[in-house]
Design a protein around this motif. Sequence first.
Motif, PDB file in Angstrom:
ATOM      1  N   MET A  92       0.847  -1.183   0.000  1.00 27.80           N
ATOM      2  CA  MET A  92       0.000   0.000   0.000  1.00 27.80           C
ATOM      3  C   MET A  92       0.890   1.242   0.000  1.00 27.80           C
ATOM      4  O   MET A  92       1.824   1.346   0.792  1.00 27.80           O
ATOM      5  CB  MET A  92      -0.911   0.015   1.230  1.00 27.80           C
ATOM      6  CG  MET A  92      -1.857  -1.176   1.299  1.00 27.80           C
ATOM      7  SD  MET A  92      -2.994  -1.277  -0.085  1.00 27.80           S
ATOM      8  CE  MET A  92      -4.207  -0.079   0.399  1.00 27.80           C
ATOM      9  N   GLN A  93       0.591   2.181  -0.905  1.00 33.50           N
ATOM     10  CA  GLN A  93       1.351   3.423  -1.036  1.00 33.50           C
ATOM     11  C   GLN A  93       0.593   4.528  -0.305  1.00 33.50           C
ATOM     12  O   GLN A  93      -0.570   4.785  -0.615  1.00 33.50           O
ATOM     13  CB  GLN A  93       1.511   3.794  -2.516  1.00 33.50           C
ATOM     14  CG  GLN A  93       2.145   2.715  -3.374  1.00 33.50           C
ATOM     15  CD  GLN A  93       3.605   2.479  -3.066  1.00 33.50           C
ATOM     16  OE1 GLN A  93       4.321   3.365  -2.602  1.00 33.50           O
ATOM     17  NE2 GLN A  93       4.066   1.265  -3.331  1.00 33.50           N
ATOM     18  N   VAL A  94       1.245   5.165   0.649  1.00 32.91           N
ATOM     19  CA  VAL A  94       0.632   6.246   1.421  1.00 32.91           C
ATOM     20  C   VAL A  94       1.519   7.480   1.302  1.00 32.91           C
ATOM     21  O   VAL A  94       2.730   7.409   1.509  1.00 32.91           O
ATOM     22  CB  VAL A  94       0.469   5.848   2.910  1.00 32.91           C
ATOM     23  CG1 VAL A  94      -0.083   7.020   3.722  1.00 32.91           C
ATOM     24  CG2 VAL A  94      -0.433   4.626   3.045  1.00 32.91           C
ATOM     25  N   LEU A  95       0.897   8.603   0.957  1.00 35.17           N
ATOM     26  CA  LEU A  95       1.605   9.875   0.922  1.00 35.17           C
ATOM     27  C   LEU A  95       1.253  10.656   2.180  1.00 35.17           C
ATOM     28  O   LEU A  95       0.084  10.975   2.422  1.00 35.17           O
ATOM     29  CB  LEU A  95       1.229  10.697  -0.316  1.00 35.17           C
ATOM     30  CG  LEU A  95       1.834  12.111  -0.379  1.00 35.17           C
ATOM     31  CD1 LEU A  95       3.365  12.073  -0.400  1.00 35.17           C
ATOM     32  CD2 LEU A  95       1.291  12.879  -1.583  1.00 35.17           C
ATOM     33  N   LEU A  96       2.267  10.947   2.993  1.00 33.10           N
ATOM     34  CA  LEU A  96       2.112  11.772   4.185  1.00 33.10           C
ATOM     35  C   LEU A  96       2.609  13.167   3.843  1.00 33.10           C
ATOM     36  O   LEU A  96       3.765  13.339   3.452  1.00 33.10           O
ATOM     37  CB  LEU A  96       2.940  11.187   5.347  1.00 33.10           C
ATOM     38  CG  LEU A  96       3.014  12.046   6.612  1.00 33.10           C
ATOM     39  CD1 LEU A  96       1.637  12.225   7.251  1.00 33.10           C
ATOM     40  CD2 LEU A  96       4.004  11.423   7.601  1.00 33.10           C
ATOM     41  N   VAL A  97       1.729  14.160   3.968  1.00 31.23           N
ATOM     42  CA  VAL A  97       2.105  15.547   3.703  1.00 31.23           C
ATOM     43  C   VAL A  97       2.176  16.235   5.062  1.00 31.23           C
ATOM     44  O   VAL A  97       1.152  16.575   5.656  1.00 31.23           O
ATOM     45  CB  VAL A  97       1.099  16.240   2.756  1.00 31.23           C
ATOM     46  CG1 VAL A  97       1.628  17.615   2.359  1.00 31.23           C
ATOM     47  CG2 VAL A  97       0.829  15.386   1.527  1.00 31.23           C
TER      48      VAL A  97
END
Length: 154
Positions: free
Chosen positions: A12-17
């Motif tokens: 799973m690819q998660v982008l944390l900004v």
Amino acid sequence: MKAVVGREGMPMQVLLVEDNPGDVRLTQEAFRDANSSVHLHVASDGVQAMAFLRHEGADAHAPRPDLILLDLNLPKMDGRAVLADIKKDDNLKTIPTVILTTSESEEDILQSYQLQANCYLSKPVRLDAFEAVVKSINDFWLTKAKLPRTRQIG
């Protein structure tokens, strides 16, 4: 802890900004404990987040995230502007976007939902509570929720 893989057996690819290095580290550690198959990408400001999402410059080969965790108070381009840009872009608007911020302001909550945030969570200040929030994000968004299979339109 059982590893959860996404579509096609991929992590799973998660982008944390997030611009706070401490919160980045805590989120990385909490995901490592909750789900070792999560690949957490970090953008430290809104401009960097949009470059990642639009595959611009150094992010030309960035993966499409399965989930975006977005802080509201960011340098260069704040989270509200990032959210608005994501939700008006046909290639990005189906990516679930969860607001994860210290703000408990009713105005921020209302504005985030008006901009089509999928969820609004306040960051707890206590470490154990923060870890519990990240675990709940993993449990719901990355294991229970059905996420769109479409990678991109066009």
